[in-house]
Design a protein around this motif. Structure first.
Motif, mmCIF file in Angstrom:
data_model
loop_
_atom_site.group_PDB
_atom_site.id
_atom_site.type_symbol
_atom_site.label_atom_id
_atom_site.label_comp_id
_atom_site.label_asym_id
_atom_site.label_seq_id
_atom_site.Cartn_x
_atom_site.Cartn_y
_atom_site.Cartn_z
ATOM 1 N N ASN A 75 0.256 15.885 5.253
ATOM 2 C CA ASN A 75 -0.159 14.537 5.632
ATOM 3 C C ASN A 75 0.859 13.480 5.208
ATOM 4 O O ASN A 75 1.030 12.477 5.892
ATOM 5 C CB ASN A 75 -1.541 14.209 5.078
ATOM 6 C CG ASN A 75 -2.628 14.652 6.013
ATOM 7 O OD1 ASN A 75 -2.573 14.422 7.211
ATOM 8 N ND2 ASN A 75 -3.633 15.305 5.465
ATOM 9 N N ARG A 76 1.540 13.705 4.102
ATOM 10 C CA ARG A 76 2.595 12.774 3.688
ATOM 11 C C ARG A 76 3.724 12.786 4.706
ATOM 12 O O ARG A 76 4.191 11.743 5.159
ATOM 13 C CB ARG A 76 3.125 13.125 2.299
ATOM 14 C CG ARG A 76 4.284 12.227 1.863
ATOM 15 C CD ARG A 76 4.580 12.345 0.389
ATOM 16 N NE ARG A 76 3.481 11.937 -0.444
ATOM 17 C CZ ARG A 76 3.126 10.670 -0.685
ATOM 18 N NH1 ARG A 76 3.787 9.698 -0.123
ATOM 19 N NH2 ARG A 76 2.130 10.384 -1.473
ATOM 20 N N PHE A 77 4.165 13.972 5.102
ATOM 21 C CA PHE A 77 5.235 14.088 6.094
ATOM 22 C C PHE A 77 4.814 13.453 7.425
ATOM 23 O O PHE A 77 5.551 12.655 8.007
ATOM 24 C CB PHE A 77 5.617 15.556 6.303
ATOM 25 C CG PHE A 77 6.607 15.760 7.402
ATOM 26 C CD1 PHE A 77 7.952 15.474 7.208
ATOM 27 C CD2 PHE A 77 6.196 16.219 8.644
ATOM 28 C CE1 PHE A 77 8.875 15.649 8.228
ATOM 29 C CE2 PHE A 77 7.104 16.391 9.674
ATOM 30 C CZ PHE A 77 8.449 16.103 9.469
ATOM 31 N N THR A 78 3.612 13.798 7.889
ATOM 32 C CA THR A 78 3.110 13.256 9.157
ATOM 33 C C THR A 78 3.001 11.733 9.094
ATOM 34 O O THR A 78 3.384 11.034 10.029
ATOM 35 C CB THR A 78 1.740 13.861 9.500
ATOM 36 O OG1 THR A 78 1.850 15.281 9.518
ATOM 37 C CG2 THR A 78 1.248 13.383 10.850
ATOM 38 N N GLY A 132 -4.823 10.469 7.795
ATOM 39 C CA GLY A 132 -4.793 11.343 6.622
ATOM 40 C C GLY A 132 -3.903 10.784 5.522
ATOM 41 O O GLY A 132 -4.239 10.822 4.339
ATOM 42 N N PHE A 133 -2.755 10.243 5.917
ATOM 43 C CA PHE A 133 -1.834 9.634 4.949
ATOM 44 C C PHE A 133 -2.466 8.409 4.306
ATOM 45 O O PHE A 133 -2.344 8.199 3.101
ATOM 46 C CB PHE A 133 -0.520 9.274 5.654
ATOM 47 C CG PHE A 133 0.510 8.665 4.757
ATOM 48 C CD1 PHE A 133 1.079 9.399 3.724
ATOM 49 C CD2 PHE A 133 0.925 7.361 4.941
ATOM 50 C CE1 PHE A 133 2.042 8.841 2.898
ATOM 51 C CE2 PHE A 133 1.877 6.789 4.124
ATOM 52 C CZ PHE A 133 2.442 7.535 3.102
ATOM 53 N N SER A 134 -3.154 7.605 5.106
ATOM 54 C CA SER A 134 -3.839 6.426 4.581
ATOM 55 C C SER A 134 -4.906 6.830 3.566
ATOM 56 O O SER A 134 -5.057 6.193 2.523
ATOM 57 C CB SER A 134 -4.468 5.659 5.740
ATOM 58 O OG SER A 134 -5.219 4.587 5.274
ATOM 59 N N ASP A 165 -4.989 6.162 -0.581
ATOM 60 C CA ASP A 165 -6.130 5.314 -0.928
ATOM 61 C C ASP A 165 -5.920 3.897 -0.393
ATOM 62 O O ASP A 165 -6.193 2.910 -1.058
ATOM 63 C CB ASP A 165 -6.348 5.295 -2.442
ATOM 64 C CG ASP A 165 -7.786 4.960 -2.809
ATOM 65 O OD1 ASP A 165 -8.673 5.138 -1.952
ATOM 66 O OD2 ASP A 165 -8.010 4.503 -3.946
ATOM 67 N N ALA A 166 -5.428 3.821 0.853
ATOM 68 C CA ALA A 166 -5.097 2.540 1.476
ATOM 69 C C ALA A 166 -6.169 2.071 2.450
ATOM 70 O O ALA A 166 -5.954 1.117 3.178
ATOM 71 C CB ALA A 166 -3.763 2.660 2.206
ATOM 72 N N HIS A 167 -7.298 2.738 2.476
ATOM 73 C CA HIS A 167 -8.362 2.344 3.394
ATOM 74 C C HIS A 167 -9.242 1.262 2.749
ATOM 75 O O HIS A 167 -9.181 1.023 1.550
ATOM 76 C CB HIS A 167 -9.203 3.565 3.791
ATOM 77 C CG HIS A 167 -9.705 4.347 2.622
ATOM 78 N ND1 HIS A 167 -8.944 5.280 1.976
ATOM 79 C CD2 HIS A 167 -10.881 4.310 1.971
ATOM 80 C CE1 HIS A 167 -9.635 5.793 0.975
ATOM 81 N NE2 HIS A 167 -10.812 5.218 0.955
#
Length: 169
Positions: free
Chosen positions: A16-19, A68-70, A74-76
Motif C-alpha cells: 500500500n505504501r508503494f501503491t 489504503g495508503f491514506s 492515518d490521514a483520514h
C-alpha cells in the motif's frame, strides 16, 4: 503475534505504501491535462471534449488506489469527541473493535465492485460521452482499490490488536 501475521502486516503495508506513493503522482498528470485543455481552449480555440471524462477517471483512480495508503498513514477524517483523551491502549481497543465493522463494509463493497466489474466486462460498457471510452479499466482499478483498502484494514486490525495487548508490530 505469530510470524505469519507479522509478515502479512509488513507485506500489506509495503504494497500500500508503494501503491500510494505511485498513485499520488496522478494528480500532476491530471493538473497537466486540465492545464493543457485550458490553454488549448483559450489560446487556440480548440477545445478537447474528452478532458472531463479522462480527468474523472484519473481522479477516481487517485482516490481509490490511495485509500489504503491514506488509512496506513492515518490521514483520514475522524470524529474526535473523546478519542484524543484516551490512552494509546484505549485507542487501540476502540480501533480494533471498529475495524471489524470496516472490514465487513469493505467486503460488501468488494463484492459489489467485483459484480460491477464483471458486468462491465460482459456487456462492454462504455461512457455516455461524445467519445465512448470503455469503463473496464476504471472498474478494475475500483475493485483493486477496494481490495487494497480491505487488506490495509485487516493489517490495521492486527496492529491495533497487538497494541491493545501491549505489543508493537
Amino acid at each position: 503475534m505469530p510470524n505469519v501475521i507479522k509478515s502479512y502486516v509488513k507485506g500489506v503495508d509495503a504494497l500500500n505504501r508503494f501503491t500510494g506513493l505511485v498513485t499520488m503522482h496522478l494528480i500532476f498528470v491530471m493538473i497537466g491535462l486540465l492545464l493543457y485543455s485550458s490553454i488549448s481552449r483559450t489560446l487556440f480555440d480548440t477545445p478537447i471534449n474528452s478532458v472531463v471524462t479522462i480527468s474523472q477517471f484519473l481522479m477516481s483512480a487517485y482516490y481509490l488506489l490511495g485509500g489504503g495508503f491514506s488509512m496506513q498513514e492515518d490521514a483520514h477524517v475522524r470524529m474526535d469527541l473523546f478519542y484524543s483523551r484516551w490512552s494509546p491502549k484505549g485507542k487501540a481497543k476502540a480501533d480494533s473493535f471498529t475495524s471489524i465493522f470496516l472490514v465487513f463494509y469493505l467486503v460488501v463493497l468488494l463484492i459489489g465492485a467485483i459484480s460491477s466489474t464483471m458486468y462491465t466486462i460482459e456487456v462492454g460498457q462504455k461512457t455516455r460521452t461524445l467519445v465512448p471510452y470503455p469503463l473496464t479499466p476504471i472498474k478494475v482499478l475500483m475493485t483493486l482499490g477496494v481490495f487494497l483498502m480491505l487488506l490495509q484494514a485487516t493489517s490495521a486490525f492486527f496492529k491495533d490488536l497487538a497494541k491493545a495487548r501491549g505489543v508493537t508490530l
